[in-house]
Design a protein around this motif. Structure first.
Motif, PDB file in Angstrom:
ATOM      1  N   ASN A  85       0.826  -1.205   0.000  1.00  0.00           N
ATOM      2  CA  ASN A  85       0.000   0.000   0.000  1.00  0.00           C
ATOM      3  C   ASN A  85       0.866   1.264   0.000  1.00  0.00           C
ATOM      4  N   ASP A  86       1.925   1.239  -0.794  1.00  0.00           N
ATOM      5  CA  ASP A  86       2.782   2.416  -0.901  1.00  0.00           C
ATOM      6  C   ASP A  86       2.557   3.169  -2.197  1.00  0.00           C
ATOM      7  N   ASN A  87       1.660   2.665  -3.027  1.00  0.00           N
ATOM      8  CA  ASN A  87       1.360   3.323  -4.301  1.00  0.00           C
ATOM      9  C   ASN A  87       0.306   4.399  -4.073  1.00  0.00           C
ATOM     10  N   SER A  88       0.718   5.656  -4.238  1.00  0.00           N
ATOM     11  CA  SER A  88      -0.189   6.764  -3.928  1.00  0.00           C
ATOM     12  C   SER A  88      -1.366   6.855  -4.894  1.00  0.00           C
ATOM     13  N   SER A  89      -1.291   6.195  -6.051  1.00  0.00           N
ATOM     14  CA  SER A  89      -2.379   6.276  -7.027  1.00  0.00           C
ATOM     15  C   SER A  89      -3.571   5.405  -6.650  1.00  0.00           C
ATOM     16  N   SER A  90      -3.335   4.336  -5.918  1.00  0.00           N
ATOM     17  CA  SER A  90      -4.438   3.439  -5.530  1.00  0.00           C
ATOM     18  C   SER A  90      -4.198   2.960  -4.102  1.00  0.00           C
ATOM     19  N   LEU A  91      -4.571   3.762  -3.154  1.00  0.00           N
ATOM     20  CA  LEU A  91      -4.366   3.434  -1.748  1.00  0.00           C
ATOM     21  C   LEU A  91      -5.557   2.657  -1.216  1.00  0.00           C
TER      22      LEU A  91
END
Length: 619
Positions: A278-284
């Motif tokens: 969950n480090d991808n800011s586009s799809s939290l």
């Protein structure tokens, strides 16, 4: 008619003399203070005038008046000091909303034998084996990575052995730092410390790194040489050997299966392969509900296979919960997960917002901090501290420490290129911990930060009655073939305990309005007056300054005129004339006007009644 006209004219002249002018100043200080005390609205001031015939009362009220003024301004000083200390109020708010799930980093807790460095690690293991045999008479069995990696002292002496011999592991007496001779007889091992010596390039100065625990000494000594081996790899991508399926057997969030788009991989020198979810800011991820079934659930492999036993002495995995766009410092905020245990971690979110500027030394984004951010993330205090140490490392030791990001134009420390970097590093580390470098003062706290309060619960997993079918399913799906089944797997659950999250905010405790209110309260307490009374006091001070200036100016002009009117040395004595001239020329026009107003009126010179004409004619 003439008498009546003259009377009216005199009366009009008297009214004009008594009429107040546009700008009026008093003739003396006594007149000024007498007018002020008689007409001011400040309580107690009139007592200084009405009791002027009683010197004791006048002295008493004068002392009381000025003492009251002193106490009031003493209170004013306390209020100003409190105002300029910029105190704050702590505001605690409890919010309820759907929460964004934080980033979760999971590491294998054991560094991996990467193919790019496997041969050198085999050589280091053989040297360590011989060292432990010499120091402790311990024969360590080492597993070969392949049959071709046979230990050859002639071969290693040309590469790794030379550098290891420069930094040997030795036993030292507890009372001093004298090395134990190689041919010394057997002594009580409790009387000795173990450590290694790091010397400067010309061997003029040495740094003794000693430990009371032999385990810690061996691990630190091995880690030092291990870091040098990692630094010799030209491309860091050669160490990027991700084995996600063999480490994480199952991954679910909010009852949905995870995929490769939900995690990122990086390598840690001591904790091995690490995965951040969950480090991808586009799809939290967003938690729909609190509870264990609406969070992240992982089944991980904790069995050590082809790892480095001299570098890590624990079994399990390491987990850290942190905010997005923040690096995972596993040494600071991580915790270990035990094998054969289900670890359930409940979280509570807490946000802190500080006032910047004069109220605290926090920073908004780190742009005003005199330390370059070497991390590709937003500013945090730990990011700044590590960047500060790395920049000092490059400046002092001419190379960068392998654990931290590499600055532009620098290279990682390697004793094949930088012979004495270990000596420089440990000396610098001692200065860093003592804050000689000033990193802890330069790096300030961020004004806005998010933290997660964690609480953990543990239970045996799988249970005794269910372990057979669980391990069977793992062997069928994930090719789980570990002999020690219970010590080879672990389960981790991370979830929000509730939707409520706490916000700690700050607000100014002493504003300008508060200051004026407190000053007004003190003024009313000591003198029972208002803002207009303050203006009266300001007017008194202004009049005092103006009168002082006028009197000084008159005195200066009078002294200047006397100097210019002084006769020459050989002139005749004209003292009388000068006195007369002085009386005419000196600025005493108020006295002349006073004499004119006291002249007798014309009525006393006019004849009274009709017989005046006859008397006049008779004379």
């Amino acid at each position: 008619m003439r008498e009546e006209g003259v009377g009216q004219e005199a009366e009009q002249q008297q009214k004009e003399d008594e009429k107040e002018g546009l700008i009026e100043f008093y003739g003396s200080y006594q007149e000024l203070f007498q007018f002020f005390c008689s007409n001011t609205t400040i309580h107690g001031a009139i007592r200084l005038v009405c009791s002027k015939k009683n010197k004791m009362k006048t002295a008493f009220w004068s002392v009381l008046f000025f003492l009251t003024f002193g106490l009031m301004y003493w209170q004013f000083g306390i209020l100003y000091r409190e105002y300029f200390s910029y105190p704050v109020n702590l505001n605690l708010n409890l919010n309820s909303d759907r929460l964004t799930f934080p980033a979760v980093t999971l590491c294998t807790l054991n560094p991996y034998r990467y193919s790019a460095i496997r041969k050198k690690l085999d050589e280091l293991d053989q040297i360590t084996h011989q060292t432990l045999l010499d120091l402790y008479d311990y024969n360590m069995s080492l597993a070969r990575s392949d049959g071709s990696a046979q230990f050859s002292r002639r071969r290693t002496s040309r590469s790794l052995l030379h550098h290891v011999q420069r930094h040997p592991l030795r036993r030292q007496k507890r009372d001093n730092l004298v090395s134990l001779p190689e041919n010394s007889p057997s002594v009580d091992k409790n009387d000795w410390k173990i450590g290694f010596v790091l010397c400067s390039e010309n061997n003029e100065d040495c740094f003794h790194q000693t430990y009371s625990s032999g385990v810690d000494a061996v691990r630190e000594w091995y880690s030092f040489h291990y870091i040098n081996i990692l630094a010799q790899v030209p491309d860091a991508k050669d160490l990027d050997e991700s084995d996600f399926e063999n480490f994480i057997y199952a991954c679910r969030f909010n009852e949905a299966t995870c995929d490769k788009a939900n995690y990122t991989h990086f390598h840690h020198p001591l904790y091995g392969n690490c995965y951040t979810f969950n480090d991808n800011s586009s799809s939290l991820w967003t938690s729909s509900l609190p509870g264990i079934n609406n969070g992240l659930s992982l089944v991980v492999r904790t069995e050590q296979n082809d790892f480095i036993p001299l570098l890590s002495t624990v079994t399990g995995a390491r987990v850290m919960v942190h905010d997005q766009n923040e690096p995972a410092f596993m040494d600071d905020g991580g915790f270990n997960v035990r094998p054969g245990i289900e670890t359930s971690i409940s979280m509570r979110k807490e946000m802190t917002e500080r006032l910047g500027g004069s109220y605290s030394d926090c920073t908004e984004d780190g742009s005003d901090v005199p330390v370059q951010n070497l991390y590709s993330s937003r500013y945090t205090e730990q990011v700044c501290i590590r960047s500060c140490f790395q920049l000092n490392m490059v400046e002092r030791c001419s190379c960068a420490y392998y654990f931290y990001p590499l600055p532009d134009g620098a290279e990682y420390c390697d004793y094949t290129k930088h012979i004495a970097w270990g000596y420089c590093y440990y000396k610098l580390l001692a200065e860093f911990k003592a804050d000689v470098l000033g990193c802890f003062h330069k790096c300030r706290k961020p004004c806005k930060m998010t933290e997660y309060q964690l609480s953990a619960g543990y239970s045996r997993w799988p249970s005794a009655v269910s372990e057979d079918w669980v391990f069977y399913m793992l062997s069928q799906q994930n090719k789980y073939n570990i002999t020690s089944k219970r010590n080879g797997v672990a389960k981790v659950n991370i979830f929000f305990e509730e939707w409520n999250y706490k916000t700690n905010g700050e607000s100014p405790a002493f504003t300008v309005v508060t200051l004026l209110s407190q000053l007004g309260n003190q003024w009313s307490l000591w003198f029972g007056s208002s803002v207009l009374s303050v203006m009266e006091l300001a007017e008194l001070i202004l009049d005092f300054i103006v009168i002082t200036f006028i009197l000084a100016f008159r005195r200066f002009r009078s002294k200047r005129w006397h100097t210019s009117a002084r006769p020459p040395p050989n002139s005749h004595d004209n003292t009388a004339f000068q006195d007369e001239a002085s009386g005419l020329g000196a600025p005493h026009r108020f006295t002349v006007e006073a004499v004119v107003t006291t002249l007798p009126s014309y009525n006393s010179l006019e004849p009274r009644g009709p017989s005046m004409d006859g008397e006049t004619g008779h004379e």
